[in-house]
Design a protein around this motif. Structure first.
Motif, PDB file in Angstrom:
ATOM      1  N   ILE A 122      -4.948   0.914   1.370  1.00 52.05           N
ATOM      2  CA  ILE A 122      -5.598   0.781   0.067  1.00 52.05           C
ATOM      3  C   ILE A 122      -4.708  -0.086  -0.807  1.00 52.05           C
ATOM      4  O   ILE A 122      -3.560   0.268  -1.093  1.00 52.05           O
ATOM      5  CB  ILE A 122      -5.814   2.150  -0.605  1.00 52.05           C
ATOM      6  N   TYR A 151      -9.927  -1.852  -6.067  1.00 54.42           N
ATOM      7  CA  TYR A 151      -9.105  -1.824  -4.868  1.00 54.42           C
ATOM      8  C   TYR A 151      -9.931  -2.243  -3.654  1.00 54.42           C
ATOM      9  O   TYR A 151     -11.158  -2.324  -3.718  1.00 54.42           O
ATOM     10  CB  TYR A 151      -8.541  -0.412  -4.627  1.00 54.42           C
ATOM     11  N   ARG A 176      -9.242  -1.732   6.850  1.00 53.96           N
ATOM     12  CA  ARG A 176      -9.385  -0.714   7.895  1.00 53.96           C
ATOM     13  C   ARG A 176      -9.071  -1.290   9.265  1.00 53.96           C
ATOM     14  O   ARG A 176      -9.660  -2.298   9.686  1.00 53.96           O
ATOM     15  CB  ARG A 176     -10.827  -0.190   7.888  1.00 53.96           C
ATOM     16  N   GLU A 204      -5.515   2.905   7.469  1.00 54.73           N
ATOM     17  CA  GLU A 204      -6.212   2.409   6.283  1.00 54.73           C
ATOM     18  C   GLU A 204      -5.157   1.975   5.269  1.00 54.73           C
ATOM     19  O   GLU A 204      -4.189   2.693   5.040  1.00 54.73           O
ATOM     20  CB  GLU A 204      -7.104   3.495   5.673  1.00 54.73           C
ATOM     21  N   ASN A 255     -10.027  -1.432   0.754  1.00 58.73           N
ATOM     22  CA  ASN A 255      -9.530  -0.662   1.883  1.00 58.73           C
ATOM     23  C   ASN A 255      -9.560  -1.565   3.112  1.00 58.73           C
ATOM     24  O   ASN A 255     -10.633  -1.965   3.568  1.00 58.73           O
ATOM     25  CB  ASN A 255     -10.400   0.574   2.101  1.00 58.73           C
ATOM     26  N   SER A 292       0.850  -1.187   0.000  1.00 56.74           N
ATOM     27  CA  SER A 292       0.000   0.000   0.000  1.00 56.74           C
ATOM     28  C   SER A 292       0.884   1.234   0.000  1.00 56.74           C
ATOM     29  O   SER A 292       1.865   1.296   0.750  1.00 56.74           O
ATOM     30  CB  SER A 292      -0.911   0.005   1.236  1.00 56.74           C
TER      31      SER A 292
END
Length: 227
Positions: free
Chosen positions: A166, A155, A159, A164, A157, A134
């Motif tokens: 991505i 993509y 969390r 975060e 995410n 990332s």
């Protein structure tokens, strides 16, 4: 739980060392032999059991293709090569995947997930972290720290409470990797059940105070899981 016993065969000592380090990072892999001499590997295989071989295709004394012809299809192979055209011939044998040199850990990990899915035992439950790329960097994420994963076009995410990540990945691929306390609750969300606080008609409340959507199609499976 059983582990996948693996062997590394590559005429380049640095390549052997790199793969040894990668194997050590995967909980359900057990390295039983490694060598830069393919004949030593053949001798070891004749006397010992293994499940998987990381095999260099281009070795001067014995090519990877000829190695597979000698050893046969009693084991699975992941081919390592600097030339992608050689991989096509390898697929005639019991080859799961090929790794193009230089090999990144991210690509190695994806190859190992393919292997895991071909073995009869469930190694998925032993996975307690993910390696992801990332923002141009490699990250190791403890799965217990993940609150939820959201799909955003091509993509996802990932969390956590503080971060975060991505990454270029599919929700389906991550769903196959994660332990059983992770469940799809929406076409775009995977939830860590350990972080759930409440279930509403359209939302799931988290211990962090956040809310994420729950889809009608997935809600019955969620409620069944909670029982």
């Amino acid at each position: 739980m059983k582990k996948i016993k693996c062997i590394i065969v590559d005429d380049e000592p640095l390549a052997v060392s790199l793969l040894r380090n990668y194997v050590a990072e995967i909980p359900f892999l057990e390295l039983v032999f490694s060598s830069d001499n393919p004949f030593e590997a053949v001798e070891f295989i004749q006397k010992n059991q293994a499940n998987l071989i990381f095999l260099d295709i281009q070795m001067p004394e014995l090519t990877g293709i000829n190695f597979m012809k000698i050893v046969g299809d009693k084991m699975k192979y992941i081919l390592t090569t600097a030339y992608s055209e050689y991989a096509l011939e390898g697929y005639e044998h019991n080859v799961v995947d090929y790794l193009l040199k230089p090999i990144s850990f991210e690509r190695f990990n994806k190859s190992i997930l393919k292997v895991r899915d071909r073995f009869p035992f469930d190694s998925k439950k032993d996975i307690n972290y993910l390696f992801v790329k990332s923002s141009g960097q490699q990250h190791r994420i403890n799965v217990d720290d993940i609150l939820y994963i959201e799909s955003i076009k091509d993509y996802v995410n990932i969390r956590t409470e503080t971060q975060e990540y991505i990454i270029l990945e599919t929700l389906k691929s991550l769903e196959l990797q994660l332990p059983e306390n992770f469940i799809r609750i929406h076409k775009s969300f995977i939830l860590n059940l350990n972080e759930m606080k409440s279930v509403g008609s359209k939302k799931v409340g988290l211990k962090s105070g956040e809310e994420v959507p729950v889809g009608d199609f997935y809600k019955s499976n969620l409620l069944e899981k909670l029982k």
